[in-house]
Each structure stands twice: as C-alpha cells, then as structure tokens.
Design an enzyme around this catalytic site. Structure first.
Site, PDB file in Angstrom:
ATOM      1  N   GLY A 107      -5.691  -1.511  -2.216  1.00  0.00           N
ATOM      2  CA  GLY A 107      -4.732  -0.500  -1.780  1.00  0.00           C
ATOM      3  C   GLY A 107      -4.485   0.645  -2.737  1.00  0.00           C
ATOM      4  O   GLY A 107      -3.332   1.064  -2.907  1.00  0.00           O
ATOM      5  N   THR A 108      -5.570   1.136  -3.354  1.00  0.00           N
ATOM      6  CA  THR A 108      -5.395   2.339  -4.171  1.00  0.00           C
ATOM      7  C   THR A 108      -6.523   3.314  -3.880  1.00  0.00           C
ATOM      8  O   THR A 108      -7.681   2.929  -3.749  1.00  0.00           O
ATOM      9  CB  THR A 108      -5.341   2.038  -5.685  1.00  0.00           C
ATOM     10  OG1 THR A 108      -5.323   3.277  -6.414  1.00  0.00           O
ATOM     11  CG2 THR A 108      -6.522   1.203  -6.158  1.00  0.00           C
ATOM     12  N   SER A 109      -6.175   4.572  -3.786  1.00  0.00           N
ATOM     13  CA  SER A 109      -7.195   5.594  -3.480  1.00  0.00           C
ATOM     14  C   SER A 109      -7.980   5.969  -4.732  1.00  0.00           C
ATOM     15  O   SER A 109      -8.872   6.818  -4.688  1.00  0.00           O
ATOM     16  CB  SER A 109      -6.512   6.850  -2.914  1.00  0.00           C
ATOM     17  OG  SER A 109      -5.640   7.393  -3.902  1.00  0.00           O
ATOM     18  N   ASN A 138       2.135   0.253  -8.698  1.00  0.00           N
ATOM     19  CA  ASN A 138       3.362   0.313  -7.895  1.00  0.00           C
ATOM     20  C   ASN A 138       4.588   0.092  -8.767  1.00  0.00           C
ATOM     21  O   ASN A 138       4.523  -0.644  -9.767  1.00  0.00           O
ATOM     22  CB  ASN A 138       3.316  -0.749  -6.786  1.00  0.00           C
ATOM     23  CG  ASN A 138       2.150  -0.506  -5.840  1.00  0.00           C
ATOM     24  OD1 ASN A 138       1.623   0.606  -5.772  1.00  0.00           O
ATOM     25  ND2 ASN A 138       1.704  -1.546  -5.160  1.00  0.00           N
ATOM     26  N   ARG A 159      14.604   5.772  -3.219  1.00  0.00           N
ATOM     27  CA  ARG A 159      13.474   4.820  -3.139  1.00  0.00           C
ATOM     28  C   ARG A 159      13.938   3.430  -3.552  1.00  0.00           C
ATOM     29  O   ARG A 159      13.489   2.424  -3.019  1.00  0.00           O
ATOM     30  CB  ARG A 159      12.330   5.302  -4.041  1.00  0.00           C
ATOM     31  CG  ARG A 159      11.576   6.509  -3.489  1.00  0.00           C
ATOM     32  CD  ARG A 159      10.400   6.902  -4.359  1.00  0.00           C
ATOM     33  NE  ARG A 159       9.334   5.895  -4.335  1.00  0.00           N
ATOM     34  CZ  ARG A 159       8.347   5.883  -5.220  1.00  0.00           C
ATOM     35  NH1 ARG A 159       8.308   6.787  -6.190  1.00  0.00           N
ATOM     36  NH2 ARG A 159       7.391   4.974  -5.156  1.00  0.00           N
ATOM     37  N   HIS A 168       2.880   2.262 -14.037  1.00  0.00           N
ATOM     38  CA  HIS A 168       3.667   3.474 -13.773  1.00  0.00           C
ATOM     39  C   HIS A 168       5.164   3.224 -13.789  1.00  0.00           C
ATOM     40  O   HIS A 168       5.920   3.979 -13.200  1.00  0.00           O
ATOM     41  CB  HIS A 168       3.233   4.088 -12.427  1.00  0.00           C
ATOM     42  CG  HIS A 168       1.817   4.578 -12.469  1.00  0.00           C
ATOM     43  ND1 HIS A 168       1.073   4.812 -11.334  1.00  0.00           N
ATOM     44  CD2 HIS A 168       0.993   4.841 -13.508  1.00  0.00           C
ATOM     45  CE1 HIS A 168      -0.144   5.223 -11.678  1.00  0.00           C
ATOM     46  NE2 HIS A 168      -0.216   5.236 -12.994  1.00  0.00           N
TER      47      HIS A 168
HETATM   48  N1  APR Z   1      -3.667  -2.427   2.978  1.00  0.00           N
HETATM   49  C1  APR Z   1      -4.456  -2.050   1.932  1.00  0.00           C
HETATM   50  N2  APR Z   1      -4.665  -0.756   1.595  1.00  0.00           N
HETATM   51  C2  APR Z   1      -4.059   0.175   2.352  1.00  0.00           C
HETATM   52  C3  APR Z   1      -3.220  -0.142   3.452  1.00  0.00           C
HETATM   53  C4  APR Z   1      -3.040  -1.515   3.751  1.00  0.00           C
HETATM   54  N3  APR Z   1      -2.268  -1.903   4.773  1.00  0.00           N
HETATM   55  N4  APR Z   1      -2.772   1.031   3.991  1.00  0.00           N
HETATM   56  C5  APR Z   1      -3.307   2.037   3.249  1.00  0.00           C
HETATM   57  N5  APR Z   1      -4.081   1.524   2.275  1.00  0.00           N
HETATM   58  C6  APR Z   1      -4.842   2.235   1.233  1.00  0.00           C
HETATM   59  C7  APR Z   1      -5.242   3.646   1.589  1.00  0.00           C
HETATM   60  O1  APR Z   1      -6.473   3.639   2.319  1.00  0.00           O
HETATM   61  C8  APR Z   1      -5.424   4.258   0.192  1.00  0.00           C
HETATM   62  O2  APR Z   1      -6.724   4.024  -0.313  1.00  0.00           O
HETATM   63  O3  APR Z   1      -4.000   2.362   0.107  1.00  0.00           O
HETATM   64  C9  APR Z   1      -4.404   3.487  -0.661  1.00  0.00           C
HETATM   65  C10 APR Z   1      -3.179   4.302  -0.986  1.00  0.00           C
HETATM   66  O4  APR Z   1      -3.569   5.349  -1.839  1.00  0.00           O
HETATM   67  P1  APR Z   1      -2.415   6.274  -2.464  1.00  0.00           P
HETATM   68  O5  APR Z   1      -1.428   6.611  -1.390  1.00  0.00           O
HETATM   69  O6  APR Z   1      -3.118   7.362  -3.209  1.00  0.00           O
HETATM   70  O7  APR Z   1      -1.664   5.326  -3.491  1.00  0.00           O
HETATM   71  P2  APR Z   1      -2.098   4.968  -4.980  1.00  0.00           P
HETATM   72  O8  APR Z   1      -3.584   4.926  -5.100  1.00  0.00           O
HETATM   73  O9  APR Z   1      -1.353   3.736  -5.339  1.00  0.00           O
HETATM   74  O10 APR Z   1      -1.515   6.203  -5.835  1.00  0.00           O
HETATM   75  C11 APR Z   1      -1.668   6.093  -7.254  1.00  0.00           C
HETATM   76  O11 APR Z   1      -0.345   8.082  -7.512  1.00  0.00           O
HETATM   77  O12 APR Z   1       1.485   9.335  -7.021  1.00  0.00           O
HETATM   78  C12 APR Z   1       0.976   8.461  -7.908  1.00  0.00           C
HETATM   79  O13 APR Z   1       2.206   7.092  -9.325  1.00  0.00           O
HETATM   80  C13 APR Z   1       1.803   7.217  -8.008  1.00  0.00           C
HETATM   81  O14 APR Z   1       1.070   4.983  -8.450  1.00  0.00           O
HETATM   82  C14 APR Z   1       0.833   6.121  -7.631  1.00  0.00           C
HETATM   83  C15 APR Z   1      -0.507   6.741  -7.922  1.00  0.00           C
END
Ligand code: APR
Length: 233
Positions: free
Chosen positions: A175-177, A87, A56, A104
């Site tokens: 951009g976080t779920s 991130n 990564r 993280h």
């Molecule tokens: N712009 C904005 N948001 C976006 C885009 C984009 N181009 N593409 C996807 N997304 C959104 C998705 O709809 C989703 O809601 O980004 C989010 C990604 O969610 P995850 O993949 O779950 O990532 P995240 O929320 O950062 O995960 C949290 O989980 O595995 C652990 O430590 C890791 O920090 C990470 C944590």
C-alpha cells in the site's frame, strides 16, 4: 525464526476507512500538501497545520485495524516481524504488531517545536487530550506541535529502517506508491536473495534492482494470498 520485514503505506489503512494521499479523492486532492504537511507550511501558519492534524487525529478514534493489519500482526507467530510504516496512524499497534518503526511520525504523539526529536519532549496524546491547542507548550516552553515528520524535515528513523531491511529474509511492501523519498529508497536495501512481495491493487513504479512478486490485491486479500504463498515455501 526468519526475519520478515514489512514496508507499509497509506493503502494499508485504506480498508480501515482512512483515505490515501494520491488515489483519486486522496488527501492531497483536498489539501495543499505544502500548506499542511511541510515545515514551511507549519512556520507560515501553525494554527492551520495544528488543526489539520487535530482533525486527522479525531478521525482515528472512529476507525479500527482492518484484516490486513491483523494478518500482519499474526505473522509474529511464525516470523521475527518488523513493520516499517510511513503511516502515522496507530492501527498496526492496535492490531497487535509489537515492532513498528514509524518513518513519518505518529498522530497520537506531540512534541516541541524547538526540538521535535528530543525524546524528553515527545508526549503521547489520549482520547481525553486529543487536540493540540495554539498556545499549548511543550516542556521546553515552545509551542506543542504534532509529532509528524513533515516534508522538508529529516527522517530520524531512516537509518534504523535501512538496517532492518538489509537483514530481511523476506521483504513485503503493502500500500505505498513509492513516491516519497527517502522512504521509497528503502527497497534498494533488500538483500538480493530476499524474495520481495508487493501487495497493491495497482501497478507501482518499481524502483529497485531485483524483481518482485506483485500480489495485485488490496491489503487484506493480499495478505491472505501471501500467507498461502509463504506456507508452501
Ligand atoms: N490495499 C493496498 N493498497 C492500496 C489500497 C488497498 N485497499 N488502496 C490503495 N492502495 C495503494 C495505492 O494503489 C497506492 O499505491 O496504496 C498506495 C497509496 O499511495 P499514497 O497515497 O501515495 O500513499 P503513500 O505511498 O503511503 O504516501 C507516502 O507521502 O504524503 C506523504 O507522508 C505521507 O507517508 C505518506 C507518504
């Protein structure tokens, strides 16, 4: 200056070409999160985990900040900005953001296996010294490991982040779920009078009391829209 606080996740870096975790094709579809991103997985097979993060980290050299990162950084002209990010990439910093809290950990840093959060044990990796090798030691003599907060480990910056969110005049989530706690719990610390914006192309299960403005776009286009909205305030 008004305090503008961002909470960003993997979607912030999606337009830079870094895959998210839970979208289709995401990282956790390719790798078992338990094996490569938990303290148990590291203890069971440190070499697998060290190599996962080496891969990564190498990818990081090939990507650059997207327009969204650049617009977040540019907000520092008119606001007192703090970026709280889940991130581990350094794209906010490379775009020019000066106050970034990594909940993280950071891909470009390494630390001691024995005492991972001891400041004297944390080292910055460079393009010349990018990979961590098995057998490579931290200064305390234990195996050098990625400076990443794995599942099952405490989140040392959580309290600092909660305090920052609790003083926000405007709170923007990009951009976080909001799947992963305790990071996702930060939304509850936003003051009731602070407007909250959510920038995400998808709906996200909202988990905090008061409502929010959903800008249903990607990070870059969403930031363009947010800047327009804030300029009319
Ligand atoms: N712009 C904005 N948001 C976006 C885009 C984009 N181009 N593409 C996807 N997304 C959104 C998705 O709809 C989703 O809601 O980004 C989010 C990604 O969610 P995850 O993949 O779950 O990532 P995240 O929320 O950062 O995960 C949290 O989980 O595995 C652990 O430590 C890791 O920090 C990470 C944590």
């Amino acid at each position: 200056m008004k305090r503008l606080v961002f909470l960003t996740g993997a979607g912030m870096s999606a337009e830079s070409g870094i895959s998210t975790f839970r979208d289709s094709g995401g990282l956790w579809e390719q790798y078992p999160v338990e094996a490569v991103a938990s303290i148990g997985g590291y203890e069971r097979d440190p070499e697998l985990v060290i190599n996962f993060y080496n891969e990564r980290r190498r990818q990081l050299l090939d990507v650059r900040p997207c327009r969204g990162h650049e617009l977040v950084a540019a907000m520092e002209k008119d606001f007192d900005v703090t970026v709280i990010t889940q991130n581990v990439d350094d794209l906010h910093e490379r775009a020019g953001s000066t106050k970034v809290i990594h909940l993280h950990g950071e891909l470009m840093k390494a630390t001691s296996t024995r005492d991972p959060n001891k400041p004297s044990q944390i080292v910055t990796l460079t393009p010349e010294h990018l990979d961590i090798q098995m057998g490579e030691k931290a200064t305390d003599g234990s195996q050098l490991r990625p400076y990443i907060v794995w599942f099952g480990e405490p989140v040392p910056m959580l309290e600092t982040a909660a305090e920052v969110v609790s003083r926000a005049d405007i709170f923007v989530i990009i951009g976080t779920s909001l799947n992963v706690y305790p990071a996702a719990g930060l939304t509850a610390f936003a003051p009731p009078e602070a407007p909250i914006y959510l920038i995400d192309p998808k709906d996200v299960p909202w988990n905090a009391g008061h409502g929010f403005h959903h800008i249903k776009k990607g990070a870059s286009a969403g930031m363009e829209e947010l800047i327009k909205e804030l300029s009319t305030k």
